[in-house]
Design a protein around this motif. Structure first.
Motif, PDB file in Angstrom:
ATOM      1  N   ILE A   1       0.788  -1.081  -0.029  1.00 59.28           N
ATOM      2  CA  ILE A   1      -0.390  -0.082  -0.394  1.00 59.28           C
ATOM      3  C   ILE A   1       0.967   1.364   0.112  1.00 59.28           C
ATOM      4  CG2 ILE A   1      -1.346   1.392   1.198  1.00 59.28           C
ATOM      5  CD1 ILE A   1      -2.740  -1.151   2.502  1.00 59.28           C
ATOM      6  N   ALA A   2       0.471   2.157  -0.953  1.00 59.87           N
ATOM      7  CA  ALA A   2       1.148   3.168  -1.312  1.00 59.87           C
ATOM      8  C   ALA A   2      -0.412   4.701  -0.924  1.00 59.87           C
ATOM      9  CB  ALA A   2       1.493   3.914  -2.442  1.00 59.87           C
ATOM     10  N   ILE A   3       0.706   5.461   0.231  1.00 58.70           N
ATOM     11  CA  ILE A   3      -0.813   6.351   0.476  1.00 58.70           C
ATOM     12  C   ILE A   3      -0.236   7.547  -0.039  1.00 58.70           C
ATOM     13  CG2 ILE A   3      -1.020   7.715   2.897  1.00 58.70           C
ATOM     14  CD1 ILE A   3      -1.225   4.701   4.171  1.00 58.70           C
TER      15      ILE A   3
ATOM     16  N   ILE B   1      -0.025   6.842  -8.215  1.00 61.95           N
ATOM     17  CA  ILE B   1       0.627   6.152  -9.330  1.00 61.95           C
ATOM     18  C   ILE B   1       2.128   5.924  -9.484  1.00 61.95           C
ATOM     19  CG2 ILE B   1       0.144   5.730 -11.960  1.00 61.95           C
ATOM     20  CD1 ILE B   1      -1.792   7.812 -11.907  1.00 61.95           C
ATOM     21  N   ALA B   2       2.964   7.171  -9.704  1.00 64.26           N
ATOM     22  CA  ALA B   2       4.103   6.717  -9.193  1.00 64.26           C
ATOM     23  C   ALA B   2       4.601   6.197  -8.572  1.00 64.26           C
ATOM     24  CB  ALA B   2       5.451   8.415  -8.953  1.00 64.26           C
ATOM     25  N   ALA B   3       4.035   6.041  -7.342  1.00 65.51           N
ATOM     26  CA  ALA B   3       4.448   5.090  -6.544  1.00 65.51           C
ATOM     27  C   ALA B   3       4.430   3.638  -6.537  1.00 65.51           C
ATOM     28  CB  ALA B   3       4.414   5.422  -4.960  1.00 65.51           C
ATOM     29  N   THR B   4       3.382   3.338  -7.741  1.00 62.68           N
ATOM     30  CA  THR B   4       2.947   1.873  -7.391  1.00 62.68           C
ATOM     31  C   THR B   4       2.358   1.180  -8.979  1.00 62.68           C
ATOM     32  OG1 THR B   4       0.402   2.845  -7.794  1.00 62.68           O
ATOM     33  CG2 THR B   4       1.802   1.773  -5.255  1.00 62.68           C
ATOM     34  N   GLY B   5       2.466   2.245  -9.751  1.00 63.51           N
ATOM     35  CA  GLY B   5       2.150   1.621 -11.673  1.00 63.51           C
ATOM     36  C   GLY B   5       0.803   1.420 -11.211  1.00 63.51           C
ATOM     37  N   THR B   6      -0.339   1.637 -10.345  1.00 67.42           N
ATOM     38  CA  THR B   6      -1.848   1.506 -10.543  1.00 67.42           C
ATOM     39  C   THR B   6      -2.370   1.909 -10.188  1.00 67.42           C
ATOM     40  OG1 THR B   6      -1.742   0.302  -8.244  1.00 67.42           O
ATOM     41  CG2 THR B   6      -1.371  -1.414 -10.060  1.00 67.42           C
ATOM     42  N   SER B   7      -3.797   2.017 -10.846  1.00 71.06           N
ATOM     43  CA  SER B   7      -4.433   3.400 -10.020  1.00 71.06           C
ATOM     44  C   SER B   7      -4.920   3.434  -8.596  1.00 71.06           C
ATOM     45  CB  SER B   7      -5.843   2.869 -11.271  1.00 71.06           C
ATOM     46  OG  SER B   7      -5.707   3.090 -12.802  1.00 71.06           O
TER      47      SER B   7
ATOM     48  N   ALA C   1      -3.108   3.550  -3.463  1.00 77.13           N
ATOM     49  CA  ALA C   1      -2.413   2.591  -4.924  1.00 77.13           C
ATOM     50  C   ALA C   1      -2.673   1.563  -3.753  1.00 77.13           C
ATOM     51  CB  ALA C   1      -1.893   3.455  -5.455  1.00 77.13           C
ATOM     52  N   ILE C   2      -2.472   0.202  -4.175  1.00 74.49           N
ATOM     53  CA  ILE C   2      -2.026  -0.969  -4.049  1.00 74.49           C
ATOM     54  C   ILE C   2      -1.086  -1.275  -5.481  1.00 74.49           C
ATOM     55  CG2 ILE C   2      -2.369  -2.958  -3.303  1.00 74.49           C
ATOM     56  CD1 ILE C   2      -5.069  -1.747  -2.291  1.00 74.49           C
ATOM     57  N   ALA C   3      -0.153  -1.825  -4.801  1.00 78.88           N
ATOM     58  CA  ALA C   3       0.893  -2.196  -5.782  1.00 78.88           C
ATOM     59  C   ALA C   3       0.851  -4.175  -5.592  1.00 78.88           C
ATOM     60  CB  ALA C   3       2.363  -1.940  -5.848  1.00 78.88           C
ATOM     61  N   PRO C   4       1.053  -4.063  -7.262  1.00 72.64           N
ATOM     62  CA  PRO C   4       0.789  -5.899  -7.204  1.00 72.64           C
ATOM     63  C   PRO C   4       1.503  -6.206  -6.623  1.00 72.64           C
ATOM     64  CG  PRO C   4       2.681  -4.764  -9.534  1.00 72.64           C
ATOM     65  CD  PRO C   4       1.653  -4.006  -8.454  1.00 72.64           C
TER      66      PRO C   4
ATOM     67  N   PRO D   1      10.556   0.846  -0.272  1.00 75.81           N
ATOM     68  CA  PRO D   1      11.176   2.036  -0.716  1.00 75.81           C
ATOM     69  C   PRO D   1      12.025   2.834  -1.051  1.00 75.81           C
ATOM     70  CG  PRO D   1       9.360   1.723   1.458  1.00 75.81           C
ATOM     71  CD  PRO D   1      10.160   0.464   1.104  1.00 75.81           C
ATOM     72  N   ASN D   2      12.984   1.905  -1.189  1.00 77.76           N
ATOM     73  CA  ASN D   2      14.284   2.934  -1.083  1.00 77.76           C
ATOM     74  C   ASN D   2      14.772   2.577  -2.498  1.00 77.76           C
ATOM     75  OD1 ASN D   2      15.351   2.877   1.370  1.00 77.76           O
ATOM     76  ND2 ASN D   2      15.702   0.484   1.560  1.00 77.76           N
ATOM     77  N   THR D   3      13.887   1.927  -3.138  1.00 79.83           N
ATOM     78  CA  THR D   3      14.028   2.713  -4.803  1.00 79.83           C
ATOM     79  C   THR D   3      12.781   3.098  -5.380  1.00 79.83           C
ATOM     80  OG1 THR D   3      12.282  -0.003  -5.051  1.00 79.83           O
ATOM     81  CG2 THR D   3      14.907  -0.271  -4.522  1.00 79.83           C
ATOM     82  N   ILE D   4      12.507   4.006  -4.426  1.00 75.38           N
ATOM     83  CA  ILE D   4      11.146   4.524  -5.506  1.00 75.38           C
ATOM     84  C   ILE D   4      11.380   5.985  -4.534  1.00 75.38           C
ATOM     85  CG2 ILE D   4       9.131   5.146  -5.152  1.00 75.38           C
ATOM     86  CD1 ILE D   4       8.238   2.418  -5.419  1.00 75.38           C
ATOM     87  N   GLY D   5      11.177   7.513  -5.727  1.00 78.65           N
ATOM     88  CA  GLY D   5      11.461   8.086  -5.499  1.00 78.65           C
ATOM     89  C   GLY D   5      13.059   8.631  -4.530  1.00 78.65           C
ATOM     90  N   GLN D   6      12.404  10.094  -3.270  1.00 75.35           N
ATOM     91  CA  GLN D   6      14.046   9.552  -2.925  1.00 75.35           C
ATOM     92  C   GLN D   6      13.311  10.357  -1.182  1.00 75.35           C
ATOM     93  OE1 GLN D   6      15.436  13.461  -5.120  1.00 75.35           O
ATOM     94  NE2 GLN D   6      14.719  14.459  -3.338  1.00 75.35           N
ATOM     95  N   PRO D   7      14.608   9.983  -0.819  1.00 74.06           N
ATOM     96  CA  PRO D   7      14.033  10.509   0.964  1.00 74.06           C
ATOM     97  C   PRO D   7      14.166  12.067   1.676  1.00 74.06           C
ATOM     98  CG  PRO D   7      16.356   9.595   0.677  1.00 74.06           C
ATOM     99  CD  PRO D   7      15.603   9.373  -0.851  1.00 74.06           C
TER     100      PRO D   7
END
Length: 576
Positions: free
Chosen positions: A210-212, A289-295, A307-310, A315-321
């Motif tokens: 889950i991404a919030i 969407i940027a965090a999960t690739g899903t709607s 959004a819920i990712a498959p 988190p270390n591979t997405i965005g930046q801290p």
């Protein structure tokens, strides 16, 4: 799974090499060494038993490079709750054996495998379920949370006795193991981000899918997010991180939600969101969407999206801290003067920025860090570079000797922040960690010359005119302050110290005590007292701090030839 940085405990210097190999795979680990028998460690201790039991009680994973029996006997009196105990491992002094002892629920076997791999040995794992089933159901890998560990013991016993298990949901770490999976099995493993009620014959794992997304300040954000999760029947243990635009990185609401859920925050730059925003998505939807690739799931708040990712989100591979900038003072010299706070920052930082001489003072605490060296006179350029680096999501430590706020890099950083006011710098978490100043160290080395009112004056006229320096020296001398002179002499500046002495002699007697402290805490340290009329440019350099006594400063000559210098706390004419 282990979520606290471990402590590596050694009893002798021979164990340092093995400890350093372990730290390569556990970079956040703290090295504890027995005082008098170890050097170059993060923390020295004198009582092995008390130290070990205190760390264990705090939930700190323990890696003892010593005999297993020592660890067992030391911790046996405080063992009580298997559900709560942290991992405990014994490693042979030569690194030939890794033995997990305690903490099966805390991931001790996985930790043992990581250490063993670093040492190129096989871990001595004896857990029956781990050996026969090929996995530790009690200790899922990162990205999964076991909801009902209290049911796991009987569940595993039934599996080992021949029961079959059906798998509901997706979990590659289970599918690829030796589990007796059967669609008709009477036991169930359920992998879901939904709210469910576990039963005795069912182990429930919540994947971190889950991404919030939060894009603006909201009232009572923690309550609102928790209510949204409840309304959508989602389990908070499946929340992987809180995501937001980088422009909101300093928003306390975002960090409050992340803290309440025990997850990290990650941020996206405008370039990363531009395409999604151009398609008509709201900022919150674009972030989700940027965090999960899903709607995203429909939300009642325009500033929040879920959004819920498959697959579990790393988190270390997405965005930046959020970028962090710590301006630290290492003290005037050796590691013994470095504060625990500074040591913790140096262990956690990704990048070190500073003058080469100061970076070298850090010693082994600089291992594994990106070093960015620059000339000592390039303070403004160094500050800008450090801020830009932190704005990219790095954890940067700007290293000063002494205290960073006294004629050092803290001021340089805030000067450029104030003058340039770049918006990307507003996202950075900036922190100043104090250090022991050179004047404090010099005073302590010879007694207490700063025992009454004192001030500090830099004799460098690079950033301010000599006329102002001369005015301040005269004012301080007339006010009868003890004066600490910083930057007294350099290759290009020699006459200023002589002129400062001449000004002082208008208000002080020629025999006024003067302390010259050079290379404090470093090889070649010298601390001596001379008379004011003996002070010449040849007596000092840029590595020297000079303390000029007041009219009340006194000396004590000792039988061994040494001298103490101190300034009395009481003046005879004072009403204090």
């Amino acid at each position: 799974m282990m979520n606290v940085a471990p402590a590596i405990v050694i009893l002798g210097q021979n164990s340092v090499t093995v400890a350093r190999k372990i730290i390569t795979v556990l970079p956040g680990a703290t090295l504890y060494g027995l005082a008098g028998r170890t050097s170059g460690v993060d923390v020295s201790f004198t009582n092995f038993g008390e130290t070990l039991r205190e760390l264990f009680a705090q939930g700190t994973p323990l890696i003892g490079i010593c005999a297993a029996g020592i660890l067992i006997r030391t911790l046996a009196p405080i063992l009580s709750d298997k559900q709560q105990e942290p991992p405990v491992l014994a490693v042979a002094e030569d690194g030939s054996v890794v033995v997990p002892l305690l903490g099966g629920l805390g991931g001790v076997n996985d930790l043992a495998r990581r250490i063993a791999q670093a040492l190129d040995v096989k871990p001595a794992i004896t857990t029956t379920g781990d050996l026969r089933l090929g996995t530790t159901l009690l200790s899922p890998p990162p990205g999964y949370h076991l909801a009902n560990p209290e049911d796991a013991k009987k569940f595993i016993s039934d599996l080992l006795a021949g029961a079959q298990v059906k798998l509901e949901g997706t979990a590659p770490w289970l599918s690829d193991r030796k589990l007796p999976i059967d669609p008709q099995g009477n036991l169930t493993i359920q992998v879901t981000e939904r709210l469910v009620t576990p039963t005795a014959n069912c182990l429930v794992y919540h994947p971190a899918t889950i991404a919030i997304a939060i894009t603006d300040t909201i009232d009572d954000p923690v309550t609102l997010v928790q209510q949204l999760l409840t309304d959508t029947s989602l389990e908070k243990a499946s929340v992987a991180a809180i995501f937001a635009p980088i422009t909101a990185a300093a928003d306390p609401a975002i960090h409050a939600v992340a803290s309440a859920l025990g997850v990290p925050t990650r941020f996206f730059t405008p370039n990363q969101l531009e395409s999604l925003l151009s398609q008509g998505y709201s900022p919150a939807q674009a972030v989700a969407i940027a965090a999960t690739g899903t709607s995203p799931i429909t939300s009642s708040s325009p500033h929040i999206a879920i959004a819920i990712a498959p697959q579990p989100i790393d988190p270390n591979t997405i965005g930046q801290p959020r970028g962090r900038l710590a301006i630290i003072g290492t003290g005037p010299g050796g590691e013994q003067w470095m504060s625990p706070e500074v040591k913790e920052i140096l262990k956690s930082a990704t990048d070190l920025v500073g003058y080469k001489t100061y970076l070298n003072l850090i010693g082994s605490l600089a291992d594994g860090k990106q070093r960015h060296e620059s000339d000592n006179r390039e303070e403004e350029a160094r500050a800008i570079f450090a801020l830009d680096l932190a704005a990219s999501g790095r954890y940067v430590a700007v290293v000063s000797s002494g205290d960073p706020g006294i004629y050092a890099m803290a001021t340089a950083v805030f000067e450029v922040c104030d003058r340039l006011s770049l918006p990307e710098w507003d996202t950075i978490d900036i922190h100043v960690a104090p250090g022991i100043s050179a004047m404090q160290a010099a005073a302590a080395a010879i007694g207490a010359p700063l025992g009454h009112d004192f001030c500090a004056i830099s004799l460098s006229d690079i950033l301010k005119p000599w006329s102002l320096i001369a005015q301040r020296i005269a004012a301080a001398a007339e006010a009868d302050f003890v004066i600490a002179f910083y930057n007294p002499v350099s290759k290009d500046r020699t006459w200023q110290l002589a002129e400062a002495r001449n000004i002082l002699l208008q208000h002080r007697t020629p025999d006024t005590p003067v302390v010259l402290a050079r290379n404090l805490g470093r090889p070649g340290q010298t601390v001596k007292a001379i008379a004011l009329d003996q002070l010449t440019p040849a007596t000092a350099d840029m590595r020297t701090i000079i303390l000029i006594g007041s009219t009340k400063t006194r000396t004590i000559k000792r039988n061994d030839g040494t001298i103490w210098v101190y300034t009395p706390r009481r003046y005879e004419t004072s009403k204090l």
